[in-house]
Scaffold this motif. Structure first.
Motif, PDB file in Angstrom:
ATOM      1  N   THR A   8      59.191  33.527 -72.727  1.00 20.96           N
ATOM      2  CA  THR A   8      59.353  32.384 -72.262  1.00 20.96           C
ATOM      3  C   THR A   8      59.443  32.313 -71.010  1.00 20.96           C
ATOM      4  O   THR A   8      58.183  31.419 -69.823  1.00 20.96           O
ATOM      5  CB  THR A   8      60.503  31.354 -72.395  1.00 20.96           C
ATOM      6  OG1 THR A   8      60.191  31.110 -73.958  1.00 20.96           O
ATOM      7  CG2 THR A   8      60.129  29.747 -72.140  1.00 20.96           C
ATOM      8  N   ARG A   9      59.546  32.812 -69.746  1.00 20.24           N
ATOM      9  CA  ARG A   9      59.714  33.426 -68.513  1.00 20.24           C
ATOM     10  C   ARG A   9      58.688  34.191 -68.252  1.00 20.24           C
ATOM     11  O   ARG A   9      57.949  33.784 -66.613  1.00 20.24           O
ATOM     12  CB  ARG A   9      60.650  34.285 -67.987  1.00 20.24           C
ATOM     13  CG  ARG A   9      61.519  34.434 -66.372  1.00 20.24           C
ATOM     14  CD  ARG A   9      62.302  35.207 -66.682  1.00 20.24           C
ATOM     15  NE  ARG A   9      63.545  34.354 -66.864  1.00 20.24           N
ATOM     16  CZ  ARG A   9      64.620  35.052 -66.503  1.00 20.24           C
ATOM     17  NH1 ARG A   9      64.936  36.489 -66.929  1.00 20.24           N
ATOM     18  NH2 ARG A   9      66.366  34.356 -67.445  1.00 20.24           N
ATOM     19  N   GLY A  10      58.559  34.294 -69.269  1.00 18.73           N
ATOM     20  CA  GLY A  10      56.625  35.555 -68.602  1.00 18.73           C
ATOM     21  C   GLY A  10      55.661  34.999 -68.591  1.00 18.73           C
ATOM     22  O   GLY A  10      54.712  34.553 -67.760  1.00 18.73           O
ATOM     23  N   LEU A  11      55.565  33.868 -69.444  1.00 20.54           N
ATOM     24  CA  LEU A  11      54.598  33.220 -69.750  1.00 20.54           C
ATOM     25  C   LEU A  11      54.893  32.273 -68.375  1.00 20.54           C
ATOM     26  O   LEU A  11      54.077  31.443 -67.858  1.00 20.54           O
ATOM     27  CB  LEU A  11      54.581  31.542 -70.383  1.00 20.54           C
ATOM     28  CG  LEU A  11      53.969  32.955 -72.368  1.00 20.54           C
ATOM     29  CD1 LEU A  11      54.608  32.072 -73.203  1.00 20.54           C
ATOM     30  CD2 LEU A  11      52.968  32.868 -72.226  1.00 20.54           C
ATOM     31  N   ILE A  12      55.867  31.341 -68.519  1.00 24.39           N
ATOM     32  CA  ILE A  12      55.705  30.453 -66.944  1.00 24.39           C
ATOM     33  C   ILE A  12      55.962  31.357 -66.037  1.00 24.39           C
ATOM     34  O   ILE A  12      54.704  30.094 -64.772  1.00 24.39           O
ATOM     35  CB  ILE A  12      57.783  29.867 -66.735  1.00 24.39           C
ATOM     36  CG1 ILE A  12      57.794  29.213 -68.272  1.00 24.39           C
ATOM     37  CG2 ILE A  12      57.615  29.449 -65.282  1.00 24.39           C
ATOM     38  CD1 ILE A  12      59.491  28.451 -67.734  1.00 24.39           C
ATOM     39  N   LEU A  13      56.071  32.466 -65.322  1.00 27.06           N
ATOM     40  CA  LEU A  13      55.957  32.673 -64.245  1.00 27.06           C
ATOM     41  C   LEU A  13      54.281  33.250 -64.020  1.00 27.06           C
ATOM     42  O   LEU A  13      53.386  33.511 -62.850  1.00 27.06           O
ATOM     43  CB  LEU A  13      56.777  34.364 -64.681  1.00 27.06           C
ATOM     44  CG  LEU A  13      58.037  34.125 -64.031  1.00 27.06           C
ATOM     45  CD1 LEU A  13      58.478  35.565 -64.007  1.00 27.06           C
ATOM     46  CD2 LEU A  13      57.945  34.096 -62.029  1.00 27.06           C
ATOM     47  N   ALA A  14      53.476  33.412 -65.542  1.00 31.64           N
ATOM     48  CA  ALA A  14      51.882  33.553 -65.416  1.00 31.64           C
ATOM     49  C   ALA A  14      51.394  32.746 -65.133  1.00 31.64           C
ATOM     50  O   ALA A  14      50.379  32.163 -63.931  1.00 31.64           O
ATOM     51  CB  ALA A  14      51.879  34.552 -66.550  1.00 31.64           C
ATOM     52  N   PHE A  15      51.687  31.433 -65.651  1.00 25.85           N
ATOM     53  CA  PHE A  15      51.171  30.194 -65.296  1.00 25.85           C
ATOM     54  C   PHE A  15      51.393  29.717 -64.000  1.00 25.85           C
ATOM     55  O   PHE A  15      50.646  29.350 -63.891  1.00 25.85           O
ATOM     56  CB  PHE A  15      51.565  29.012 -66.661  1.00 25.85           C
ATOM     57  CG  PHE A  15      50.846  29.044 -67.779  1.00 25.85           C
ATOM     58  CD1 PHE A  15      49.536  29.254 -68.388  1.00 25.85           C
ATOM     59  CD2 PHE A  15      51.509  29.471 -68.998  1.00 25.85           C
ATOM     60  CE1 PHE A  15      48.371  28.299 -68.965  1.00 25.85           C
ATOM     61  CE2 PHE A  15      50.052  29.714 -70.456  1.00 25.85           C
ATOM     62  CZ  PHE A  15      49.022  29.423 -70.596  1.00 25.85           C
ATOM     63  N   ALA A  16      52.673  29.768 -63.714  1.00 24.74           N
ATOM     64  CA  ALA A  16      53.070  29.390 -62.101  1.00 24.74           C
ATOM     65  C   ALA A  16      51.785  30.420 -61.359  1.00 24.74           C
ATOM     66  O   ALA A  16      51.414  29.412 -60.555  1.00 24.74           O
ATOM     67  CB  ALA A  16      54.234  29.573 -61.815  1.00 24.74           C
ATOM     68  N   GLY A  17      52.074  31.504 -62.036  1.00 25.70           N
ATOM     69  CA  GLY A  17      51.304  32.298 -60.800  1.00 25.70           C
ATOM     70  C   GLY A  17      49.353  31.773 -60.408  1.00 25.70           C
ATOM     71  O   GLY A  17      48.749  31.700 -59.265  1.00 25.70           O
ATOM     72  N   VAL A  18      49.073  31.619 -61.491  1.00 24.39           N
ATOM     73  CA  VAL A  18      47.351  30.986 -61.852  1.00 24.39           C
ATOM     74  C   VAL A  18      47.576  29.901 -60.841  1.00 24.39           C
ATOM     75  O   VAL A  18      46.109  29.520 -59.896  1.00 24.39           O
ATOM     76  CB  VAL A  18      46.697  30.985 -63.045  1.00 24.39           C
ATOM     77  CG1 VAL A  18      45.422  30.443 -63.030  1.00 24.39           C
ATOM     78  CG2 VAL A  18      47.001  32.346 -63.807  1.00 24.39           C
ATOM     79  N   LEU A  19      48.569  28.500 -61.222  1.00 24.84           N
ATOM     80  CA  LEU A  19      48.495  26.887 -61.355  1.00 24.84           C
ATOM     81  C   LEU A  19      48.843  26.829 -59.288  1.00 24.84           C
ATOM     82  O   LEU A  19      47.894  27.100 -58.286  1.00 24.84           O
ATOM     83  CB  LEU A  19      49.588  26.497 -61.547  1.00 24.84           C
ATOM     84  CG  LEU A  19      49.001  26.238 -62.629  1.00 24.84           C
ATOM     85  CD1 LEU A  19      50.382  25.593 -63.275  1.00 24.84           C
ATOM     86  CD2 LEU A  19      47.720  25.694 -62.963  1.00 24.84           C
ATOM     87  N   ILE A  20      49.610  28.641 -58.416  1.00 29.80           N
ATOM     88  CA  ILE A  20      49.683  28.484 -57.266  1.00 29.80           C
ATOM     89  C   ILE A  20      48.855  28.784 -56.360  1.00 29.80           C
ATOM     90  O   ILE A  20      48.185  28.085 -55.270  1.00 29.80           O
ATOM     91  CB  ILE A  20      51.093  29.334 -57.109  1.00 29.80           C
ATOM     92  CG1 ILE A  20      52.185  28.872 -57.910  1.00 29.80           C
ATOM     93  CG2 ILE A  20      51.276  29.758 -55.642  1.00 29.80           C
ATOM     94  CD1 ILE A  20      53.676  29.470 -57.388  1.00 29.80           C
ATOM     95  N   ILE A  21      47.780  30.146 -57.215  1.00 29.23           N
ATOM     96  CA  ILE A  21      46.831  30.454 -56.664  1.00 29.23           C
ATOM     97  C   ILE A  21      45.645  30.098 -56.598  1.00 29.23           C
ATOM     98  O   ILE A  21      44.540  30.430 -55.934  1.00 29.23           O
ATOM     99  CB  ILE A  21      46.182  32.234 -56.837  1.00 29.23           C
ATOM    100  CG1 ILE A  21      46.017  32.617 -56.280  1.00 29.23           C
ATOM    101  CG2 ILE A  21      45.717  32.453 -58.598  1.00 29.23           C
ATOM    102  CD1 ILE A  21      46.207  33.777 -55.192  1.00 29.23           C
ATOM    103  N   THR A  22      45.039  29.134 -57.489  1.00 29.96           N
ATOM    104  CA  THR A  22      44.246  28.223 -57.657  1.00 29.96           C
ATOM    105  C   THR A  22      43.205  27.853 -56.192  1.00 29.96           C
ATOM    106  O   THR A  22      42.822  27.361 -55.973  1.00 29.96           O
ATOM    107  CB  THR A  22      44.798  26.872 -58.903  1.00 29.96           C
ATOM    108  OG1 THR A  22      44.512  28.042 -59.878  1.00 29.96           O
ATOM    109  CG2 THR A  22      42.996  26.241 -59.271  1.00 29.96           C
TER     110      THR A  22
END
Length: 304
Positions: free
Chosen positions: A5-19
């Motif tokens: 869950t932590r990994g998924l949150i980090l990955a999705f957060a990273g994508v949303l922030i870089i978009t």
């Protein structure tokens, strides 16, 4: 919280922030070199603060521990950063993101050359199909007054340098490579400082520049860097594909930049190739016995 869950949150957060990265570049009335200067400075400052907070060693000691491979990695990432901005300035956001999304494929190919890794058949097929999709995307920019061929080539070169940087990191799993991003930011800022005629920024661009350099870039990088500690790299690559969809939509909604038919066709094909390759890699990794390996401060999973 479960590690997955932590990994998924980090990955999705990273994508949303870089978009919003490409949109912010589009919105600012600032030349390429001044923009790169502030991007490099922001990355160096953001990752530098993070590095200092993460351990007891001084930043200087961590930088000295990088060695020649770490310096080469920093040069690759710095070059990729400069090429990325130049690509966005010379071609469409959709073209840029579609082409640079092929980085995991070229990374696998470079691993076979640099690390002598044996690639599975699925990766060789993905390399060929991804190359064909890139040809389709680039074909729409051949000739004509509005040709963006130069930008497409710059984006492709960017993906190669970015891939090489990650391959070099994998070649030294015993060295903490996070500080190389501090060095990379410093290299970018130094080169840009001497290349820019002026570092002046229009008042209306100051706020956007601060958000880009101090929030978007360092925060997204740190999220995406730490995500593979908890979930497999192919899964992170799969989530990263969202940027190829979200960013062009965001730019279209904000400034009306459209996507050509050839880019749409090539991009859809490329998205399918990368998605299927990531899913197959995840399936193959799930069948193998994994063990943890330290990579500096991060732990990743390898198979045997």
């Amino acid at each position: 919280m479960l590690p997955t869950t932590r990994g998924l949150i980090l990955a999705f957060a990273g994508v949303l922030i870089i978009t919003p990265d490409t949109l912010l570049v589009r919105l600012m009335q600032i030349d390429t070199w001044p923009l790169l200067f502030y991007r490099g400075l922001g990355m160096a400052a953001g990752v530098g603060v993070y590095t200092l907070l993460r351990g007891r060693k001084s930043l200087g000691k961590r930088l000295r521990a990088l060695g020649l491979i770490g310096i080469a990695t920093a040069v690759c990432f710095s070059t990729a950063n400069m090429l990325f901005v130049n690509a966005v300035m010379r071609t469409s956001v959709a073209n840029t993101l579609a082409i640079i999304s092929t980085a995991p494929i070229w990374g696998a190919l470079l691993s076979a050359v640099v690390l002598r890794e044996r690639l599975p058949l699925r990766t060789w097929l993905a390399v060929v199909l991804a190359a064909l999709c890139v040809v389709v995307i680039v074909s729409g920019d051949l000739g004509g007054a509005g040709s963006h061929l130069t930008g497409d080539i710059v984006a492709l070169t960017q993906s190669v340098f970015m891939s090489l940087g990650f391959v070099l990191i994998r070649s030294r799993p015993d060295v903490e490579m996070v500080p190389c991003m501090v060095l990379s930011g410093c290299i970018t800022a130094t080169v840009s400082f001497f290349s820019a005629g002026s570092l002046a920024v229009m008042p209306q661009d100051v706020g956007l520049l601060l958000v880009l350099c101090l929030v978007v870039l360092p925060c997204s990088f740190l999220c995406l860097l730490n995500a593979p500690r908890y979930i497999p790299a192919p899964e992170v690559n799969m989530i990263l594909l969202l940027e190829m969809i979200l960013a062009p939509i965001l730019v279209w909604a904000a400034v009306g930049e459209t996507v050509s038919r050839t880019t749409l066709a090539g991009g859809v094909g490329l998205f399918a190739v990368l998605l299927i390759h990531s899913l197959l890699a995840m399936h193959a990794n799930g069948k193998k016995r994994g063990h943890a390996v330290r990579v500096g401060e991060a732990s990743v999973t390898t198979t045997e």
